[in-house]
Design a protein around this motif. Structure first.
Motif, mmCIF file in Angstrom:
data_model
loop_
_atom_site.group_PDB
_atom_site.id
_atom_site.type_symbol
_atom_site.label_atom_id
_atom_site.label_comp_id
_atom_site.label_asym_id
_atom_site.label_seq_id
_atom_site.Cartn_x
_atom_site.Cartn_y
_atom_site.Cartn_z
ATOM 1 N N LEU A 267 35.032 43.326 90.135
ATOM 2 C CA LEU A 267 35.290 44.744 89.891
ATOM 3 C C LEU A 267 34.024 45.473 89.455
ATOM 4 O O LEU A 267 33.737 46.589 89.925
ATOM 5 N N LEU A 268 33.253 44.868 88.543
ATOM 6 C CA LEU A 268 32.005 45.500 88.109
ATOM 7 C C LEU A 268 31.011 45.630 89.257
ATOM 8 O O LEU A 268 30.327 46.654 89.386
ATOM 9 N N VAL A 271 32.128 48.524 91.414
ATOM 10 C CA VAL A 271 31.864 49.830 90.808
ATOM 11 C C VAL A 271 30.394 50.201 90.941
ATOM 12 O O VAL A 271 30.052 51.364 91.229
ATOM 13 N N THR A 272 29.504 49.241 90.734
ATOM 14 C CA THR A 272 28.072 49.542 90.870
ATOM 15 C C THR A 272 27.672 49.862 92.303
ATOM 16 O O THR A 272 26.644 50.523 92.526
ATOM 17 N N VAL A 274 29.680 51.572 94.420
ATOM 18 C CA VAL A 274 30.398 52.754 94.913
ATOM 19 C C VAL A 274 29.445 53.849 95.392
ATOM 20 O O VAL A 274 29.671 54.454 96.453
#
Length: 589
Positions: A267-268, A271-272, A274
């Motif tokens: 998930l992290l 997100v980075t 995106v």
């Protein structure tokens, strides 16, 4: 005793030298310390994140030393440096060159902050700020003094830095971010930017990029607005595609790893990445699309079958292979909207004479600026398209890179193709929109309601209240009947009253008693007095209904309380000489 003095002198010599160097180069020590602190804080943040994931992982592959090597490598990757992965199945080192754009924000913010604080440190006690070049040099040197050992330490891990890209990207980020921080500390002066732009742009174009007052010019603001719309539209396309392929996205997220720690890491990482995916989607909307490997191009018109890729959640948003459909072509609305927004910014500034303000195009204390010509407006729109294309080229280049060898050697959009498409889209749409907005605003300011109101205000002059409600004032100007009026009311009767005050009601020339007697048919003229009293009462009622309310002290007439000429207190002008009082035969003075 002599030995003690000699020891004291020897011990104080380095301190004196340090003080002398500090006095000759103020701000250098603060810059060096700030740069080292920024690099250390960035490395510590990456190390804490990686160690937290390593501790929570049920299957750690290496010890704490391996986690620290990965943290140093990720810190270099955040600056845009390329990494080399050595533990491949084939044994051939594979490059990793897709930097997460969100990670770049941390080192840039730290460098900007420490450079600004170091430059402001000398002004804390009322002293002038430290020299900008000295602080900038100190911050860059301090940052590289910590970054170089970190790069050497990362070279011993599984992800090793590519020295060419590391030697270019890390100093470049440090120089740019530290320079921006020093520039902010000095109040963002326009002199350095003007000198830089003066070497590459002519005078007219330079003022479109940087305004005369140091603010961004019309073309720069339009380019920033167009780039923001393209990036935001790409993010919306990404969200829509993820929702459209919701099942594939969920399966990729749940099947890539097991356990909450592994899913948190995925998930992290998503997100980075995106911002990268948003730039990819913007390139897709512009037309050139992006690459999913060598020879695998994805565009709104057609999508080639993708090679075998890992089941990453963001890759599930890639459109299906095959010919494009009207749903894919609808992505072209994003560059059209971006061009319209950029053109609106240029047209608004052109109608305002480059001020970027309201229809008048002037600021308080300045005369209204003349609107730009159609040629200059089109040139400003073209310059905005060039700046927007340059920004998209840089973003597309940073958002892509290699993920391996052979077919995985190229991922993401091609920078120059995205820039060319942006130039065409924004150039055409922004030029047409800018000309249309400029003509419409100029036509509205000339023939609309605000223009007529301003004309009425110029005819009548300042709308000040007369002591008696109208007529000529002491300074020779003429105010509107009934006191202060709004500039929006410009009726024909009001303008005629302003031009011809002698024709106003109550300002007729007085007639002699013989003439009034002859007109009334009675020797004493009592009929004329009755008609005059009725006319005065009717005029007073109308004036009292339309005139603004005055303070109680202003309700007294020129004769004061208990004066002889009470009825004349309601007249809009001074009573004519020789007029009779309706209550008797006395004449007013």
């Amino acid at each position: 005793m002599a030995g003690v003095i000699q020891t004291t002198v020897r011990r104080s010599t380095p301190a004196l030298l340090l003080t002398r160097v500090r006095d000759r180069s103020p701000g250098l020590a603060a810059g060096l310390l700030g740069g080292a602190l920024a690099a250390g804080l960035g490395l510590a943040a990456f190390a804490m994140l990686v160690i937290l994931l390593w501790i929570s992982s049920p299957y750690p592959d290496s010890g704490a030393d391996g986690a620290l090597h990965i943290a140093a490598a990720l810190w270099l990757l955040a600056h845009g440096a390329e990494l080399i992965r050595t533990d491949t199945l084939s044994g051939v080192p594979a490059p990793l060159g897709v930097p997460p754009l969100l990670l770049l924000a941390l080192p840039v913010w730290l460098l900007h902050r420490v450079a600004r604080d170091a430059a402001d440190g000398g002004a804390a006690g009322g002293a002038p700020p430290a020299p900008g070049r000295t602080v900038w040099t100190g911050v860059v040197l301090g940052y590289l003094a910590v970054g170089t050992p970190a790069a050497l330490y990362a070279a011993g891990g599984a992800l090793r830095p590519a020295w060419t890209s590391t030697g270019v990207c890390v100093p470049l980020v440090a120089v740019a971010a530290a320079g921006a921080g020093v520039w902010t500390a000095y109040g963002r002066p326009s002199g350095p930017l003007e000198r830089t732009l003066g070497r590459v742009l002519p005078r007219g174009a330079r003022h479109l990029v940087l305004g005369p007052d140091g603010r961004p010019g019309v073309a720069a603001r339009a380019a920033a607005a167009g780039t923001a719309v393209l990036a935001g539209g790409g993010a919306l396309l990404l969200v829509a595609s993820l929702g459209w392929h919701g099942g594939e996205t969920r399966r990729a997220f749940l099947g890539l790893t097991e356990g909450w720690s592994g899913r948190l890491a995925v998930l992290l990482l998503g997100v980075t990445l995106v911002p990268n995916a948003a730039v990819w989607a913007a390139a897709y909307a512009l037309g050139p699309g992006f690459l999913l490997g060598t020879g695998t191009l994805v565009t709104p018109f057609s999508s080639a079958p993708a090679p075998l890729l890992p089941p990453f959640p963001l890759l599930a948003a890639v459109p299906d292979a095959g010919e494009g459909t009207p749903l894919n072509w609808a992505a072209g609305a994003v560059p059209v909207l971006a061009g319209a927004v950029a053109g609106w910014c240029v047209g608004r500034g052109a109608a305002a004479g480059g001020e970027g303000g309201g229809p008048a195009g002037a600021r308080p204390g300045r005369a209204p600026a003349a609107p730009w010509s159609r040629g200059r407006t089109a040139g400003a729109a073209a310059l905005a398209a060039v700046l927007c294309a340059a920004l998209l080229t840089v973003l597309a280049t940073l958002a892509g890179g290699p993920l391996g060898v052979a077919s995985l050697s190229r991922f993401g959009p091609v920078g120059w193709q995205v820039g060319a498409a942006t130039l065409v889209w924004i150039g055409l749409v922004a030029t047409v929109t800018a000309l249309a907005v400029r003509d419409w605003r100029c036509r509205t300011s000339r023939g609309g309601r605000p223009g007529r109101a301003g004309q009425a205000g110029r005819i009548g002059g300042p709308r000040e209240e007369h002591p008696y409600g109208g007529g000529p004032k002491e300074d020779g100007s003429t105010s509107s009947t009934g006191g202060t009026a709004s500039t929006g009311f410009a009726g024909g009767r009001r303008i005629r009253a302003l031009r011809y005050p002698a024709r106003a009601v109550g300002a007729r020339p007085a007639r002699a008693p013989e003439q009034r007697a002859a007109a009334s048919g009675t020797p004493d003229g009592r009929g004329a007095r009755l008609r005059a009293a009725w006319r005065l009462a009717r005029t007073a009622g109308a004036r009292a209904a339309w005139a603004p309310k005055a303070p109680p002290a202003a309700d007294k007439g020129p004769g004061g309380e208990g004066g002889d000429c009470g009825p004349y207190d309601f007249l809009p002008v001074d009573p004519p000489p020789g007029a009779l009082d309706p209550a008797g035969d006395r004449q007013c003075p």
